[in-house]
Scaffold this motif. Structure first.
Motif, PDB file in Angstrom:
ATOM      1  N   GLY A 134     -10.859  64.018 125.124  1.00 44.45           N
ATOM      2  CA  GLY A 134     -10.026  64.808 124.234  1.00 44.45           C
ATOM      3  C   GLY A 134     -10.436  66.268 124.220  1.00 44.45           C
ATOM      4  O   GLY A 134     -10.871  66.807 125.237  1.00 44.45           O
ATOM      5  N   SER A 135     -10.300  66.907 123.081  1.00 49.32           N
ATOM      6  CA  SER A 135     -10.681  68.313 122.896  1.00 49.32           C
ATOM      7  C   SER A 135     -12.080  68.375 122.295  1.00 49.32           C
ATOM      8  O   SER A 135     -12.286  68.038 121.130  1.00 49.32           O
ATOM      9  N   ARG A 136     -13.049  68.811 123.084  1.00 47.99           N
ATOM     10  CA  ARG A 136     -14.451  68.783 122.661  1.00 47.99           C
ATOM     11  C   ARG A 136     -14.761  69.890 121.651  1.00 47.99           C
ATOM     12  O   ARG A 136     -14.437  71.065 121.858  1.00 47.99           O
ATOM     13  N   ASN A 146     -14.794  64.687 119.837  1.00 45.50           N
ATOM     14  CA  ASN A 146     -13.420  65.048 120.175  1.00 45.50           C
ATOM     15  C   ASN A 146     -12.578  65.148 118.904  1.00 45.50           C
ATOM     16  O   ASN A 146     -12.685  64.304 118.008  1.00 45.50           O
ATOM     17  N   PHE A 152      -7.425  61.872 120.862  1.00 45.55           N
ATOM     18  CA  PHE A 152      -8.404  61.546 121.889  1.00 45.55           C
ATOM     19  C   PHE A 152      -8.165  60.128 122.387  1.00 45.55           C
ATOM     20  O   PHE A 152      -7.554  59.296 121.702  1.00 45.55           O
ATOM     21  N   PRO A 198     -18.322  62.992 124.953  1.00 43.02           N
ATOM     22  CA  PRO A 198     -16.979  63.419 125.364  1.00 43.02           C
ATOM     23  C   PRO A 198     -17.021  64.115 126.723  1.00 43.02           C
ATOM     24  O   PRO A 198     -17.921  64.914 126.984  1.00 43.02           O
TER      25      PRO A 198
END
Length: 323
Positions: A134-136, A146, A152, A198
């Motif tokens: 996902g977006s770390r 994430n 995620f 992640p």
């Protein structure tokens, strides 16, 4: 461009309750999911009995003509208050026994998914390994994690590992839903120290695939200090704002309510727009501020910022899905 009715196999999206309220009741956002990206992927909407508009949410799910599933949470998930981690345990364990699921994607009702691009990206990864995608960000809660807002993904192997651990008599503290500091990031790190972190998800140009904000805020650089801190603590080189921060094959935006979801869906799938013919046309079609909610931004008044948003929208592409 892909048809609205295409269903992507192997992915189950769990839509949890967003901590962000409005605009309007949750049921309006669930209905929008059912008429946009929820038509292309299997979606299970978590419903809590003590949720203020639970009956309306169930009605919205029923009105989606079978495109959405209602997963009603046990009362313990909301006792003494709603717990995202307890809800996650319930949903992951329920999904773990489903042979058709290769990936579980955790999102909420303000998340807008570009299903084609999400599927395309996940196909580059091995669902047979522990994967947390996902977006770390970084936070004192749990180190690197994430964003749930951006959405995620957890691989089949990951959800089976989690479910197997939760079925044991003794559960490690980071994975114990009764522990205040339990978190999916620290839980995975405890269970799989070599693979639980992640993974990097930026594209070959360094642009992000999963996003915590919507296209207007990203294009115009209107992001919050807390996000800058949490992002730069992971990677100081990460592009944080502007058109170049968004991958052309972006998989998610956030702070997207019902009206904006429908406009974005139309832009991406050419249902209303034959092309992005003019900035003025986009401005006329973009939702009014009252329909966006407090965390999304309206179409900019500045001509320069309008061009930035139009440029971002124009760069978005859809990944072909194998038939």
């Amino acid at each position: 461009r892909r048809l609205r009715s295409m269903i992507v196999a192997g992915i189950l999206v769990i839509v949890s309750l967003s901590p962000v309220r409005g605009p309007g009741p949750r049921a309006t956002r669930i209905a929008a999911i059912g008429s946009t990206w929820g038509q292309r992927v299997r979606v299970a909407v978590l419903v809590s009995g003590d949720q203020e508009d639970a009956p309306a949410t169930l009605e919205a799910i029923a009105g989606a003509e079978g495109k959405l599933e209602a997963w009603e949470l046990p009362a313990a998930v909301s006792t003494p208050r709603f717990s995202q981690f307890k809800a996650m345990k319930y949903a992951v364990s329920r999904a773990a026994g489903d042979a058709t699921v290769d990936w579980v994607v955790w999102a909420n009702d303000h998340t807008f998914l570009i299903v084609e691009n999400l599927s395309c990206y996940l196909r580059t990864l091995d669902a047979g390994k522990v994967q947390y995608v996902g977006s770390r960000l970084w936070g004192p809660c749990c180190g690197v994690f994430n964003s749930g807002a951006a959405g995620f993904a957890l691989s089949k192997t990951t959800i089976e590992m989690l479910d197997g651990h939760w079925r044991q008599d003794t559960v490690v503290k980071p994975c114990d839903p009764e522990e205040k500091r339990a978190h999916i990031a620290t839980c995975l790190l405890a269970l799989a120290p070599a693979d639980g972190l992640p993974v990097e998800t930026r594209d070959e140009h360094g642009a992000e695939i999963f996003h915590v904000y919507g296209p207007v805020r990203l294009a115009t650089g209107a992001i919050d200090d807390w996000f800058v801190t949490k992002k730069t603590n992971v990677d100081k080189r990460a592009p944080l704002r502007g058109v170049d921060s968004v991958s052309s094959r972006v998989a998610s935006f956030h702070y997207v309510a019902a009206a904006e979801a429908r406009v974005l869906d139309d832009i991406l799938h050419a249902q209303t727009f034959s092309s992005l013919d003019s900035i003025d046309d986009l401005a006329a079609r973009w939702p009014k501020p009252k329909d966006l909610g407090g965390y999304a931004h309206a179409w900019p008044a500045s001509p320069e910022k309008r061009r930035l948003v139009a440029t971002l929208l124009d760069k978005l592409q859809l990944c072909p899905i194998p038939s």
